[in-house]
Design an enzyme around this catalytic site. Structure first.
Site, PDB file in Angstrom:
ATOM      1  N   GLY A  11      39.864  51.110  45.625  1.00 39.11           N
ATOM      2  CA  GLY A  11      40.070  50.651  44.257  1.00 39.11           C
ATOM      3  C   GLY A  11      39.828  51.720  43.215  1.00 39.11           C
ATOM      4  O   GLY A  11      39.164  52.731  43.455  1.00 39.11           O
ATOM      5  N   LYS A 161      35.237  35.557  39.156  1.00 40.73           N
ATOM      6  CA  LYS A 161      34.205  36.547  38.837  1.00 40.73           C
ATOM      7  C   LYS A 161      32.901  35.861  38.433  1.00 40.73           C
ATOM      8  O   LYS A 161      31.808  36.311  38.793  1.00 40.73           O
ATOM      9  CB  LYS A 161      34.676  37.465  37.715  1.00 40.73           C
ATOM     10  CG  LYS A 161      35.866  38.340  38.066  1.00 40.73           C
ATOM     11  CD  LYS A 161      35.604  39.257  39.247  1.00 40.73           C
ATOM     12  CE  LYS A 161      34.624  40.369  38.931  1.00 40.73           C
ATOM     13  NZ  LYS A 161      34.491  41.341  40.056  1.00 40.73           N
ATOM     14  N   SER A 201      44.983  47.287  34.296  1.00 44.23           N
ATOM     15  CA  SER A 201      44.731  47.884  32.979  1.00 44.23           C
ATOM     16  C   SER A 201      45.496  49.194  32.804  1.00 44.23           C
ATOM     17  O   SER A 201      46.047  49.475  31.738  1.00 44.23           O
ATOM     18  CB  SER A 201      43.232  48.110  32.780  1.00 44.23           C
ATOM     19  OG  SER A 201      42.692  48.892  33.829  1.00 44.23           O
TER      20      SER A 201
END
Length: 343
Positions: A11, A161, A201
């Site tokens: 990641g 989350k 993002s």
């Protein structure tokens, strides 16, 4: 030198966390769901400046499987649990599976760490676990705030989350057997891309640069540079005073997509010329949402500013993040350098 396990090594955030650990002299072990990606991760780390002989190893482990975790964590002094499922386009095809992976995966990592005698675990959570599910407010959110997972407008990713972080704190409080936990809750994370596999993002910045977004909706984001997020992970792992603490990671108040586009144009010169110049009226965005999934994602966020405070990380850990403009331009410059912006 400590040996530190980083989960989800392929990641964007995890790669920068590994770079930060290596710079501080730690030995790093990373988990991957598919060990065929090891060469890709090593290339990313090399692009970030890691030497070829860096103390680095890889283990196969999946958040939904017990196999591999005991071996991955054996002999480690700390665990940085960065891995978390992120649905494509932030829209989950199966909300239950997304939440199950996030929550059960976090507990699986914590149980393996406890069994191996690891003292400190740092969990990468999100501002998603802090500022949603209740009416937005004028002031800044801080670490005492929690998202209401059953609140109005809470999407699957935000719920996952929140429930995963809650589960982590409950586990350590009830079954941790002396383990210490800290969580990092970043806002939108930008910064240098290390390879072509982009986070959501970074893909947004690419879309602003290549003209995919002709005009911006009136939405706002808190921003933070991935290098600062990585540094905060290392501080949270090593500082005694970080035990039992949440840390919001943000470089300042929320900025609008319109402001981000202007920073790209002003900071990049000709390379930023296709960044949008106009901000759409809310009504047009709502109309577009009737046919556009992208516009539909923007509608609940129109005109809402959710700003967070990083005072706790600054005061307790001496953390000092880069300004938003530096993170934005570093992102764009890396995308251009890697040839990831369409001509």
């Amino acid at each position: 030198m400590a040996r530190v396990l980083v989960t989800g090594g392929a990641g964007f955030i995890a790669a920068h966390v590994m770079l930060a650990l290596l710079r501080e002299g730690h030995a790093v072990r990373a988990t991957l769901r598919d060990l065929a990606r090891e060469s890709e991760v090593r290339a990313m780390l090399a692009a970030g400046g890691a030497p070829a002989d860096a103390p680095l190893g890889f283990h196969r482990a999946d958040l939904l499987e017990d196999a591999g975790w005991a071996a991955a964590v054996a002999g480690c002094d700390g665990v940085l649990h960065v891995a978390s499922p992120l649905p494509a386009g932030l829209v989950a095809a199966d909300e239950g599976a997304l939440i199950r992976t996030a929550r059960e995966g976090t507990l699986r990592v914590l149980k393996a760490a406890r069994a191996a005698g690891v003292r400190r675990v740092v969990v990468t959570s999100s501002f998603s676990a802090v500022g949603y599910g209740h009416p937005p407010r004028a002031g800044r959110y801080d670490e005492s705030d929690w998202t209401d997972p059953e609140g109005v407008g809470v999407d699957a990713y935000t719920r996952s989350k929140t429930l995963a972080e809650r589960a982590a704190w409950d586990f350590v409080a009830g079954e941790g057997a002396g383990m210490e936990l800290a969580s990092i809750n970043p806002v939108v994370v930008l910064g240098p891309a290390l390879g072509p596999d982009l986070s959501a993002s970074l893909d947004l910045i690419r879309a602003l640069l290549d003209g995919t977004v002709p005009a911006t909706p009136r939405v706002f984001f808190g921003l933070v540079d991935v290098r600062d997020v990585a540094e905060l992970h290392v501080k949270a792992m090593t500082a005694p005073e970080a035990a039992g603490q949440r840390f919001l990671a943000t470089s300042g108040d929320a900025v609008s997509l319109h402001q981000i586009a202007r920073m790209l144009r002003d900071g990049l010169g000709p390379a930023g010329r296709r960044a949008p110049r106009f901000e759409l009226p809310d009504l047009l965005v709502r109309l577009a949402a009737l046919v556009s999934p992208t516009a539909r994602l923007a509608v609940p966020r129109l005109g809402i500013r959710r700003s967070a405070s990083s005072e706790k990380a600054r005061a307790l850990l001496g953390w000092s993040p880069r300004p938003p403009e530096e993170a934005i331009l570093a992102t764009a410059e890396s995308l251009l350098r890697l040839g990831l912006v369409k001509g």
